[in-house]
Scaffold this motif. Structure first.
Motif, PDB file in Angstrom:
ATOM      1  N   GLN A  14       0.844  -1.241  -0.169  1.00  0.00           N
ATOM      2  CA  GLN A  14      -0.118  -0.226   0.031  1.00  0.00           C
ATOM      3  C   GLN A  14       0.907   1.233  -0.045  1.00  0.00           C
ATOM      4  O   GLN A  14       1.063   1.653   1.072  1.00  0.00           O
ATOM      5  N   GLU A  32      -9.451   0.051  -0.562  1.00  0.00           N
ATOM      6  CA  GLU A  32      -8.575   0.658   0.476  1.00  0.00           C
ATOM      7  C   GLU A  32      -9.572   0.902   1.644  1.00  0.00           C
ATOM      8  O   GLU A  32      -9.155   0.996   2.702  1.00  0.00           O
ATOM      9  N   ASP A  33     -10.793   1.287   1.408  1.00  0.00           N
ATOM     10  CA  ASP A  33     -11.730   1.434   2.732  1.00  0.00           C
ATOM     11  C   ASP A  33     -11.804  -0.091   3.595  1.00  0.00           C
ATOM     12  O   ASP A  33     -11.758   0.068   4.694  1.00  0.00           O
ATOM     13  N   GLN A  73       1.460   5.122   1.604  1.00  0.00           N
ATOM     14  CA  GLN A  73       0.501   5.986   1.309  1.00  0.00           C
ATOM     15  C   GLN A  73       0.319   6.348   2.933  1.00  0.00           C
ATOM     16  O   GLN A  73       0.400   5.872   3.694  1.00  0.00           O
ATOM     17  N   PHE A  76      -1.646   4.168   5.249  1.00  0.00           N
ATOM     18  CA  PHE A  76      -1.272   3.104   5.634  1.00  0.00           C
ATOM     19  C   PHE A  76       0.026   3.081   6.394  1.00  0.00           C
ATOM     20  O   PHE A  76       0.846   2.003   6.340  1.00  0.00           O
ATOM     21  N   GLY A 114      -4.476  -6.126   0.144  1.00  0.00           N
ATOM     22  CA  GLY A 114      -3.374  -5.359  -0.570  1.00  0.00           C
ATOM     23  C   GLY A 114      -3.312  -5.693  -2.085  1.00  0.00           C
ATOM     24  O   GLY A 114      -4.400  -6.082  -2.678  1.00  0.00           O
TER      25      GLY A 114
END
Length: 185
Positions: A14, A32-33, A73, A76, A114
């Motif tokens: 991520q 991603e949520d 990110q 993450f 992922g």
């Protein structure tokens, strides 16, 4: 289906580079949520969290170490106490010490999320299953991209994702949803 008290959440790649437009059209826009939902749940429960970071050997990769795409990110970013595994190939077990860390900690159950489903997620889950871990892949917390097959036929990200999950389910891993994981706790 029961979630072990020391089940490890493995979050694969991520990093900022995975959001690069040149990678093309993807599936699971809410993946991603779902990953963040699981990450928050793991943090609350105190279970082990393992962040996997790809450090590519290829200069044209979005994960080449000499540029910002290799960085996690912000959402993450690993917290103190969470483990970091750095890999140079898709499989998070290959030359990383991951298996030894898991064995030393007595961890047998792995929840894998992922990117990309057909690449790092699938190769990591295959190895986990081959090594005898109880591997679960969370289908709605993974995503991949449109990709041509071997014969040059264009395949949608949904098809690539579905085929990859089909390759894994029942042989190397159990494919589940985020809701099933949260209900298993």
């Amino acid at each position: 289906m029961e979630l072990e008290k020391n089940a490890a959440l493995i979050i694969i790649d991520q990093q900022k580079g995975i959001l690069h437009p040149r990678l093309g059209r993807r599936n699971n826009p809410r993946a991603e949520d779902r990953m963040l939902e699981l990450l928050a749940h793991w943090r609350r429960s105190g279970r082990p969290i393992i962040h996997v970071q790809h450090l590519s050997r290829s200069q044209d990769s979005v994960f080449w170490p000499q540029q910002s795409g290799v960085e996690f990110q912000e959402r993450f970013q690993p917290l103190p106490g969470e483990q970091l595994i750095q890999k140079q190939v898709p499989d998070a077990f290959c030359s990383t010490g991951l298996e030894a860390r898991l064995r030393e900690s007595g961890i047998e159950q792995l929840i894998i999320v992922g990117v990309a489903t057909h690449n790092s997620v699938e190769s990591t889950a295959r190895t986990a299953g081959n090594l005898g871990f109880d591997a679960w892949v969370v289908e709605d917390a993974c995503f991949t991209f449109d990709k041509p097959d071997f014969f040059g036929k264009a395949r949608s990200a949904e098809d690539v994702h579905g085929m990859s999950l089909g390759n894994l389910h029942g042989e190397y891993a159990t494919v589940v949803s985020t809701a099933q994981i949260l209900m298993a706790d």
